[in-house]
Scaffold this active site. Structure first.
Site, PDB file in Angstrom:
ATOM      1  N   TYR A 270      35.062  75.172   4.163  1.00  0.00           N
ATOM      2  CA  TYR A 270      36.681  76.634   5.141  1.00  0.00           C
ATOM      3  C   TYR A 270      37.237  77.461   3.822  1.00  0.00           C
ATOM      4  O   TYR A 270      37.795  78.280   4.511  1.00  0.00           O
ATOM      5  CB  TYR A 270      37.553  75.849   5.500  1.00  0.00           C
ATOM      6  CG  TYR A 270      37.751  74.986   6.941  1.00  0.00           C
ATOM      7  CD1 TYR A 270      36.125  73.798   7.305  1.00  0.00           C
ATOM      8  CD2 TYR A 270      38.213  75.179   7.764  1.00  0.00           C
ATOM      9  CE1 TYR A 270      36.320  74.167   8.398  1.00  0.00           C
ATOM     10  CE2 TYR A 270      37.930  74.771   9.133  1.00  0.00           C
ATOM     11  CZ  TYR A 270      37.224  73.956   9.026  1.00  0.00           C
ATOM     12  OH  TYR A 270      37.483  73.454  10.930  1.00  0.00           O
TER      13      TYR A 270
ATOM     14  N   LYS B  44      26.286  64.482   4.101  1.00  0.00           N
ATOM     15  CA  LYS B  44      24.985  64.870   4.031  1.00  0.00           C
ATOM     16  C   LYS B  44      24.053  64.823   3.193  1.00  0.00           C
ATOM     17  O   LYS B  44      23.589  65.945   2.531  1.00  0.00           O
ATOM     18  CB  LYS B  44      24.674  66.265   5.374  1.00  0.00           C
ATOM     19  CG  LYS B  44      23.702  66.787   5.077  1.00  0.00           C
ATOM     20  CD  LYS B  44      23.142  66.295   6.472  1.00  0.00           C
ATOM     21  CE  LYS B  44      21.977  65.965   6.943  1.00  0.00           C
ATOM     22  NZ  LYS B  44      21.008  64.895   8.396  1.00  0.00           N
TER      23      LYS B  44
ATOM     24  N   ASP C  28      25.290  62.689  10.375  1.00  0.00           N
ATOM     25  CA  ASP C  28      25.009  63.189  11.951  1.00  0.00           C
ATOM     26  C   ASP C  28      24.239  61.342  12.871  1.00  0.00           C
ATOM     27  O   ASP C  28      24.031  61.329  14.020  1.00  0.00           O
ATOM     28  CB  ASP C  28      22.976  63.366  11.975  1.00  0.00           C
ATOM     29  CG  ASP C  28      22.125  63.222  10.778  1.00  0.00           C
ATOM     30  OD1 ASP C  28      22.387  62.498   9.811  1.00  0.00           O
ATOM     31  OD2 ASP C  28      21.045  63.371  10.943  1.00  0.00           O
TER      32      ASP C  28
ATOM     33  N   ASP D 273      36.259  67.349  10.971  1.00  0.00           N
ATOM     34  CA  ASP D 273      36.170  68.815  11.861  1.00  0.00           C
ATOM     35  C   ASP D 273      35.637  68.064  13.288  1.00  0.00           C
ATOM     36  O   ASP D 273      36.635  67.855  14.106  1.00  0.00           O
ATOM     37  CB  ASP D 273      36.115  70.303  11.428  1.00  0.00           C
ATOM     38  CG  ASP D 273      36.579  71.528  12.454  1.00  0.00           C
ATOM     39  OD1 ASP D 273      37.757  70.645  13.692  1.00  0.00           O
ATOM     40  OD2 ASP D 273      35.782  71.681  13.147  1.00  0.00           O
TER      41      ASP D 273
ATOM     42  N   ASP E 140      37.053  65.235  15.611  1.00  0.00           N
ATOM     43  CA  ASP E 140      37.186  65.700  17.553  1.00  0.00           C
ATOM     44  C   ASP E 140      36.077  64.947  18.382  1.00  0.00           C
ATOM     45  O   ASP E 140      36.470  64.002  19.082  1.00  0.00           O
ATOM     46  CB  ASP E 140      36.399  67.050  18.321  1.00  0.00           C
ATOM     47  CG  ASP E 140      37.529  68.679  18.424  1.00  0.00           C
ATOM     48  OD1 ASP E 140      38.386  67.603  17.677  1.00  0.00           O
ATOM     49  OD2 ASP E 140      37.013  68.997  19.013  1.00  0.00           O
TER      50      ASP E 140
HETATM   51  C1  IPM Z   1      41.946  71.968  13.794  1.00  0.00           C
HETATM   52  C2  IPM Z   1      40.898  72.949  14.444  1.00  0.00           C
HETATM   53  C3  IPM Z   1      41.374  74.007  13.273  1.00  0.00           C
HETATM   54  C4  IPM Z   1      40.203  73.723  12.483  1.00  0.00           C
HETATM   55  C5  IPM Z   1      41.100  75.538  13.590  1.00  0.00           C
HETATM   56  C6  IPM Z   1      42.019  76.020  14.970  1.00  0.00           C
HETATM   57  C7  IPM Z   1      41.283  76.514  12.484  1.00  0.00           C
HETATM   58  O1  IPM Z   1      40.073  72.984  14.679  1.00  0.00           O
HETATM   59  O2  IPM Z   1      42.878  71.435  13.186  1.00  0.00           O
HETATM   60  O3  IPM Z   1      40.767  70.557  13.744  1.00  0.00           O
HETATM   61  O4  IPM Z   1      38.790  73.709  12.064  1.00  0.00           O
HETATM   62  O5  IPM Z   1      40.283  72.543  11.073  1.00  0.00           O
HETATM   63 MN    MN Z   2      39.310  71.018  14.891  1.00  0.00          MN
END
Ligand code: IPM
Ligand code: MN
Length: 352
Positions: free
Chosen positions: A140, A186, A218, A242, A246
């Protein structure tokens, strides 16, 4: 006295932050602590006012408080701005400027919502793990980065101190939980991951009471969906965290319910995992629970009051157990509560 900077942001941000503020005010009455809440603009709301997503004034306010409470940023109105002016860039800047290197995202299944998961109830019941995502390094932020007509490039790099400090936090957290850390990388392909793995194992020497294992990213993505109960604490890099957080969030069936904490050595910021949901903004429909649970994380991590955190989680659980639901978690035959009604129900449950 607790001084909190609230940055409601865009979309449903102001509505869910208002819910969290109502809970803070109730707790302040109930427990008799003084509370100062100072509101500042951020994201599109700030851009419209000042031509900048994150002003120096907002940043300065964040440096002069005990904790920051963030709603959400972004929306269609600001999507076509150049990369460096997008709300995402402001989010990365606030993380970097405040040194918020550790992002904690719990994946916990609420019993009352087990059927909302896309996985079978048996697979998901009892899931309770915590992801430590490194937040201010890795791909990032790595240099060089860029693109031209023929090439695009980014750099994934980790310094020793960056891996050491997040690993340390993950091991400390595991000590208070089930004593198991899985580090995800990884290392079969990436040198930076082999380095990550080596450093995590060195730090582990100070935490011999914690069980450490490694997993390729993975495989981890697959294991979270296959058998989420095997995880206790996950520690991983910025990009992998990240993606995995999710997946972890979704299997609980309730993205609108999950809080997060971003912490550093000096500052801390709390926000719901969900986004600004522009499609339902301003309709008093959004689920305030993720933001209210973020306040619980604030009491635990910034104020050292885990008992108040538990009180908040319990009020949420008891409210859900009464069958009260906002639209995102209601089944078709259930009547959905508004944001303000759900907030009022939780505040009532907290008691005076
Ligand atoms: C998160 C979001 C952010 C990230 C984006 C919006 C920059 O997806 O907080 O997970 O990728 O960190
Ligand atoms: Mn995110």
């Amino acid at each position: 006295m607790y001084k909190i900077v609230s940055i409601p942001g865009d979309g449903i941000g102001p509505e869910v932050v208002a819910g969290a503020v109502a809970v803070l005010q109730q707790l302040s009455k109930k427990h008799g602590f003084e509370l100062v809440i100072e509101e500042h603009p951020f994201g599109g709301a700030s851009y419209d006012l000042h031509g900048e997503m994150l002003t120096d004034a907002t940043l300065e306010a964040c440096r002069n408080c005990d904790a920051v409470l963030l709603g959400a940023v972004g929306g269609p109105k600001w999507e076509s701005l150049p990369h460096e002016h997008k709300p995402e860039a402001a989010l990365l800047k606030i993380r970097k400027e405040l040194g918020l290197f550790a992002n904690l995202r719990p994946a916990k299944v609420y019993d009352a919502l087990i059927d909302a998961s896309s996985l079978k109830a048996d697979v998901v019941r009892g899931t309770d793990f915590l992801v430590f995502r490194e937040l201010t390094g890795g791909i990032y932020f790595g240099q060089p980065r860029g693109y031209d007509d023929n090439r695009g490039w980014n750099t994934m790099v980790y310094e020793r101190y960056e891996v050491e400090r997040i690993a340390r936090l993950a091991f400390e957290a595991a000590r208070k939980r089930d004593g198991k850390v899985i580090s995800i990388d990884k290392a079969n392909v990436l040198e930076v991951s082999q380095f990550w793995r080596n450093v995590v194992h060195e730090v582990h020497k100070d935490f011999a009471d914690v069980v450490l294992s490694d997993m390729y990213v993975d495989n981890a993505a697959m294991q979270i969906v296959r058998n989420p109960k095997q995880f206790d604490v996950i520690v991983t890099s910025n990009l992998f965290g990240d993606i995995l957080s999710d997946i972890a969030g979704m299997i609980t069936g309730s993205l609108g319910m999950l809080p997060s904490a971003s912490i550093g050595t000096k500052y801390a910021l709390y926000e719901p995992i969900h986004g600004s949901a522009p499609d339902i903004a301003g309709q008093n429909k959004a689920n305030p629970i993720a933001t209210i649970a973020s306040v619980a994380m604030m009491f635990e991590h910034s104020f050292g009051l885990p008992e108040i955190a538990r009180e908040i989680y319990k009020a949420i659980e008891d409210t859900l157990a009464q069958g009260l639901r906002t639209a995102d978690i209601a089944s078709p035959e259930e009547t959905a509560l508004s944001t303000t009604d759900m907030t009022a129900a939780i505040v009532r449950q907290l008691g005076a």
